[in-house]
Write a protein that holds these residues in place. Structure first.
Motif, PDB file in Angstrom:
ATOM      1  N   ILE A 209      30.936  45.448 -15.666  1.00  8.44           N
ATOM      2  CA  ILE A 209      29.649  44.822 -16.027  1.00  8.44           C
ATOM      3  C   ILE A 209      28.749  44.764 -14.813  1.00  8.44           C
ATOM      4  O   ILE A 209      27.556  45.088 -14.875  1.00  8.44           O
ATOM      5  N   LEU A 210      29.319  44.371 -13.679  1.00  8.89           N
ATOM      6  CA  LEU A 210      28.554  44.277 -12.439  1.00  8.89           C
ATOM      7  C   LEU A 210      28.092  45.659 -11.981  1.00  8.89           C
ATOM      8  O   LEU A 210      26.948  45.843 -11.564  1.00  8.89           O
ATOM      9  N   ALA A 211      28.978  46.633 -12.081  1.00  7.85           N
ATOM     10  CA  ALA A 211      28.641  47.991 -11.650  1.00  7.85           C
ATOM     11  C   ALA A 211      27.534  48.600 -12.502  1.00  7.85           C
ATOM     12  O   ALA A 211      26.741  49.433 -12.016  1.00  7.85           O
ATOM     13  N   ALA A 212      27.449  48.209 -13.766  1.00 10.39           N
ATOM     14  CA  ALA A 212      26.452  48.780 -14.668  1.00 10.39           C
ATOM     15  C   ALA A 212      25.074  48.142 -14.506  1.00 10.39           C
ATOM     16  O   ALA A 212      24.086  48.647 -15.054  1.00 10.39           O
ATOM     17  N   SER A 213      24.994  47.046 -13.754  1.00 10.80           N
ATOM     18  CA  SER A 213      23.717  46.353 -13.594  1.00 10.80           C
ATOM     19  C   SER A 213      22.755  47.175 -12.741  1.00 10.80           C
ATOM     20  O   SER A 213      23.115  47.688 -11.677  1.00 10.80           O
ATOM     21  N   SER A 214      21.529  47.305 -13.195  1.00 12.70           N
ATOM     22  CA  SER A 214      20.504  48.040 -12.446  1.00 12.70           C
ATOM     23  C   SER A 214      19.451  47.103 -11.853  1.00 12.70           C
ATOM     24  O   SER A 214      18.451  47.559 -11.298  1.00 12.70           O
ATOM     25  N   LEU A 215      19.691  45.776 -11.973  1.00  7.98           N
ATOM     26  CA  LEU A 215      18.724  44.804 -11.452  1.00  7.98           C
ATOM     27  C   LEU A 215      19.465  43.753 -10.628  1.00  7.98           C
ATOM     28  O   LEU A 215      20.354  43.056 -11.140  1.00  7.98           O
ATOM     29  N   PHE A 216      19.118  43.681  -9.357  1.00  7.78           N
ATOM     30  CA  PHE A 216      19.707  42.676  -8.461  1.00  7.78           C
ATOM     31  C   PHE A 216      18.589  41.750  -7.990  1.00  7.78           C
ATOM     32  O   PHE A 216      17.559  42.216  -7.480  1.00  7.78           O
ATOM     33  N   VAL A 217      18.785  40.448  -8.158  1.00  6.75           N
ATOM     34  CA  VAL A 217      17.793  39.449  -7.725  1.00  6.75           C
ATOM     35  C   VAL A 217      18.510  38.426  -6.863  1.00  6.75           C
ATOM     36  O   VAL A 217      19.568  37.902  -7.243  1.00  6.75           O
ATOM     37  N   ARG A 218      17.934  38.102  -5.701  1.00  4.62           N
ATOM     38  CA  ARG A 218      18.614  37.225  -4.752  1.00  4.62           C
ATOM     39  C   ARG A 218      18.271  35.750  -4.967  1.00  4.62           C
ATOM     40  O   ARG A 218      19.129  34.882  -4.893  1.00  4.62           O
ATOM     41  N   ASN A 219      17.016  35.432  -5.202  1.00 10.62           N
ATOM     42  CA  ASN A 219      16.562  34.048  -5.279  1.00 10.62           C
ATOM     43  C   ASN A 219      16.859  33.439  -6.645  1.00 10.62           C
ATOM     44  O   ASN A 219      16.572  34.051  -7.684  1.00 10.62           O
ATOM     45  N   THR A 220      17.417  32.224  -6.666  1.00  8.27           N
ATOM     46  CA  THR A 220      17.827  31.601  -7.924  1.00  8.27           C
ATOM     47  C   THR A 220      16.646  31.371  -8.861  1.00  8.27           C
ATOM     48  O   THR A 220      16.734  31.636 -10.070  1.00  8.27           O
ATOM     49  N   ALA A 221      15.541  30.873  -8.331  1.00  3.31           N
ATOM     50  CA  ALA A 221      14.372  30.623  -9.181  1.00  3.31           C
ATOM     51  C   ALA A 221      13.880  31.918  -9.809  1.00  3.31           C
ATOM     52  O   ALA A 221      13.497  31.952 -10.991  1.00  3.31           O
TER      53      ALA A 221
END
Length: 292
Positions: A209-221
């Motif tokens: 599931i993690l490997a298939a993700s194409s969107l990474f966002v660092r900030n929680t808000a």
């Protein structure tokens, strides 16, 4: 003989009160002691400071010294108060780096009580991701770090709390309808927003599931805003989703025992300011309740 701060204080008090008796009463000394110290001061500068024995009028030299004495005494008193306040944890600056969920839910009550007891202490708090908290500690930009942190040489480490991970999605998302019966496999094919904390979930079933993700966002808000906008679901610890996020659902994971561990790291007490050490102790003593 060097000019002593008490000589300046004695002279300034006599000049203010216009008599030895008045100065002695203000300083808690005897008139004879005040007279002796004033004589020593005049002997040192080599000229009288008052026009007569009544001490009611200053000589030009005395007027100049009075101006300089008041400036120096004010500076000395400020310095003394600062030193004593710092030693009693009543002054100074404490720098805290922590994750946004800690800054929003844990720290407000702790800092409210701390600042009420020590209003002279300045607090500088930054909320950021765990990697940056660690970097701020090692690069000495923070006195206290609170995040998911490993043991770091030279720092004391104290576990504050653990909270479970869960899927976060809009309240009307199809996953929320029958979540209690779902597993990791049910997340396959669902648009997923990854974040820095996903690396702390070791479950093999989660890795595809993690490997298939194409969107990474660092900030929680920002992550929560993306979820609200329908860009996908994400995984976050429970404390990161505040109760007032009424349009979002936190769905605890039944497939994993993994929990986020939140640690406080600080330098040993001998390396911290008294104010910083007092805040470390206040954080350790705080009752932090996280429902499982």
């Amino acid at each position: 003989m060097a000019i002593k701060i008490e000589m300046l204080r004695c002279f300034a008090s006599v000049a203010e009160h216009g008599s030895l008796t008045g100065a002695a009463k203000a300083l808690g000394r005897t008139p004879s002691a005040i007279s002796m110290m004033l004589s020593q001061f005049e002997d040192h500068v080599g000229a009288p400071l008052f026009e007569s024995a009544r001490k009611s009028r200053l000589t030009p030299l005395g007027a100049m010294i009075r101006t300089e004495s008041l400036r120096e005494l004010a500076h000395f008193d400020r310095t003394t108060r600062a030193i004593e306040g710092f030693a009693r944890a009543e002054g100074g600056t404490v720098r805290i780096a922590c994750t946004p969920s800690v800054a929003q839910t844990i720290m407000p009550h702790i800092l409210q009580a701390y600042r009420a007891a020590r209003p002279g202490v300045r607090i500088e708090m930054s909320d950021t991701d765990s990697a940056t908290v660690q970097r701020d500690l090692t690069e000495e930009r923070a006195d206290i770090g609170i995040a998911t942190l490993p043991h770091l040489p030279g720092f004391e480490r104290h576990l504050l709390f653990c909270d479970p991970y869960g899927a976060v999605c809009p309240i009307d998302h199809p996953l929320s309808r029958n979540w209690a019966k779902l597993t990791w496999a049910d997340l396959a094919g669902v648009p997923f927003i990854s974040n820095g904390l996903c690396a702390d979930i070791p479950d093999p079933e989660f890795q595809p599931i993690l490997a298939a993700s194409s969107l990474f966002v660092r900030n929680t808000a920002s992550i929560l805003s993306m979820v609200r906008a329908g860009a996908g679901i994400t995984l976050l610890p429970q404390l990161a989703v505040l109760p007032d996020f009424l349009d979002l659902e936190f769905l605890p994971l039944s497939d994993t025992e993994t929990r986020r561990e939140v640690w406080m790291l600080s330098q040993p007490p001998s390396a911290l300011s008294p104010a910083a050490q007092a805040l470390v102790e206040a954080i350790r003593a705080a009752e932090i309740n996280v429902s499982s």
